[in-house]
Design an enzyme around this catalytic site. Structure first.
Site, PDB file in Angstrom:
ATOM      1  N   LYS A 128       0.840  -1.207   0.000  1.00  0.00           N
ATOM      2  CA  LYS A 128       0.000   0.000   0.000  1.00  0.00           C
ATOM      3  C   LYS A 128       0.873   1.255   0.000  1.00  0.00           C
ATOM      4  O   LYS A 128       0.398   2.360   0.190  1.00  0.00           O
ATOM      5  CB  LYS A 128      -0.899   0.030   1.242  1.00  0.00           C
ATOM      6  CG  LYS A 128      -1.967  -1.016   1.274  1.00  0.00           C
ATOM      7  CD  LYS A 128      -3.062  -0.669   2.272  1.00  0.00           C
ATOM      8  CE  LYS A 128      -2.624  -0.728   3.698  1.00  0.00           C
ATOM      9  NZ  LYS A 128      -3.730  -0.529   4.651  1.00  0.00           N
ATOM     10  N   LYS A 165       2.701   2.149   2.290  1.00  0.00           N
ATOM     11  CA  LYS A 165       2.581   2.753   3.627  1.00  0.00           C
ATOM     12  C   LYS A 165       3.543   2.003   4.527  1.00  0.00           C
ATOM     13  O   LYS A 165       3.644   0.790   4.439  1.00  0.00           O
ATOM     14  CB  LYS A 165       1.171   2.512   4.194  1.00  0.00           C
ATOM     15  CG  LYS A 165       0.149   3.557   3.827  1.00  0.00           C
ATOM     16  CD  LYS A 165      -1.192   3.240   4.497  1.00  0.00           C
ATOM     17  CE  LYS A 165      -1.508   4.238   5.563  1.00  0.00           C
ATOM     18  NZ  LYS A 165      -2.936   4.273   5.890  1.00  0.00           N
TER      19      LYS A 165
HETATM   20  N1  C2G Z   1     -10.094   7.075   8.747  1.00  0.00           N
HETATM   21  C1  C2G Z   1     -11.062   8.041   9.027  1.00  0.00           C
HETATM   22  N2  C2G Z   1     -10.677   9.298   9.347  1.00  0.00           N
HETATM   23  C2  C2G Z   1      -9.357   9.630   9.404  1.00  0.00           C
HETATM   24  C3  C2G Z   1      -8.371   8.655   9.142  1.00  0.00           C
HETATM   25  C4  C2G Z   1      -8.776   7.368   8.811  1.00  0.00           C
HETATM   26  O1  C2G Z   1     -12.277   7.754   8.974  1.00  0.00           O
HETATM   27  N3  C2G Z   1      -9.023  10.904   9.738  1.00  0.00           N
HETATM   28  C5  C2G Z   1     -10.542   5.724   8.397  1.00  0.00           C
HETATM   29  C6  C2G Z   1     -10.091   5.328   6.997  1.00  0.00           C
HETATM   30  O2  C2G Z   1     -10.996   5.864   6.022  1.00  0.00           O
HETATM   31  C7  C2G Z   1     -10.148   3.804   7.070  1.00  0.00           C
HETATM   32  C8  C2G Z   1      -9.803   3.525   8.543  1.00  0.00           C
HETATM   33  O3  C2G Z   1      -9.973   4.769   9.263  1.00  0.00           O
HETATM   34  O4  C2G Z   1     -11.483   3.344   6.810  1.00  0.00           O
HETATM   35  C9  C2G Z   1      -8.378   3.041   8.709  1.00  0.00           C
HETATM   36  O5  C2G Z   1      -7.518   4.027   8.185  1.00  0.00           O
HETATM   37  P1  C2G Z   1      -6.072   3.560   7.627  1.00  0.00           P
HETATM   38  O6  C2G Z   1      -5.388   2.774   8.686  1.00  0.00           O
HETATM   39  O7  C2G Z   1      -5.406   4.728   7.003  1.00  0.00           O
HETATM   40  O8  C2G Z   1      -6.543   2.542   6.487  1.00  0.00           O
HETATM   41  P2  C2G Z   1      -5.933   2.378   5.015  1.00  0.00           P
HETATM   42  O9  C2G Z   1      -4.466   2.429   5.052  1.00  0.00           O
HETATM   43  O10 C2G Z   1      -6.686   3.296   4.141  1.00  0.00           O
HETATM   44  O11 C2G Z   1      -6.288   0.825   4.719  1.00  0.00           O
HETATM   45  O12 C2G Z   1      -7.783  -2.749   2.034  1.00  0.00           O
HETATM   46  C10 C2G Z   1      -8.119  -1.480   2.591  1.00  0.00           C
HETATM   47  C11 C2G Z   1      -6.915  -0.846   3.218  1.00  0.00           C
HETATM   48  O13 C2G Z   1      -6.268  -1.750   4.104  1.00  0.00           O
HETATM   49  C12 C2G Z   1      -7.353   0.410   3.979  1.00  0.00           C
END
Ligand code: C2G
Length: 129
Positions: free
Chosen positions: A44, A46
């Site tokens: 990802k 990340k």
């Molecule tokens: N999130 C949110 N508000 C934020 C930050 C994050 O609502 N200010 C939500 C994201 O939209 C996501 C969840 O919290 O639904 C987890 O965020 P991340 O850990 O950044 O997830 P991500 O890396 O986008 O992984 O297969 C899908 C991926 O694994 C999603």
């Protein structure tokens, strides 16, 4: 019972994550979180500050979370939805549309993200004092 599924890295846990998990749990009775494995984070583009085991232990301590499973690839979602008999798949709306292919198997809901907070901005603030 109604089963909910969501995925994420959940590094540097903050209220954006908590508010997403809280709203996801409110949609049903049992919330499963597919937690991105360390090597999947690389896919990802990340990197997570905390290793998978610590992020897993933290998520399991959250009252809204009922089960944490590893997320190791982009194409495990259909299998997970079928295996866990998921009723609703939930993601933050930064992913809006990306997982509509799951609509064949379950309801798909994108929830509004919490504004002005992210793990990367928190890291930046820590670094710059
Ligand atoms: N999130 C949110 N508000 C934020 C930050 C994050 O609502 N200010 C939500 C994201 O939209 C996501 C969840 O919290 O639904 C987890 O965020 P991340 O850990 O950044 O997830 P991500 O890396 O986008 O992984 O297969 C899908 C991926 O694994 C999603």
């Amino acid at each position: 019972i109604k089963t909910i599924l969501t995925y994420g890295t959940f590094d540097f846990l903050h209220v954006g994550h908590i508010r997403l998990l809280k709203r996801a749990k409110a949609l049903g009775d049992f919330l499963i979180v597919g937690l991105s494995a360390d090597d999947f984070n690389l896919l990802k583009h990340k990197s997570s500050f905390l290793p998978f085991d610590q992020r897993k232990e933290i998520l399991e301590a959250i009252c809204y979370v009922d089960l944490v499973i590893p997320e190791k690839s982009w194409d495990q979602k259909i299998k997970d939805v079928l295996h866990y008999k998921v009723d609703i798949f939930v993601m933050g709306d930064d992913w809006k549309g990306e997982f509509d292919f799951l609509k064949e198997y379950c309801e798909v809901i994108y929830l509004p993200r919490t504004k002005d907070i992210s793990s990367s901005s928190l890291k930046g603030q820590l670094r710059n004092g």
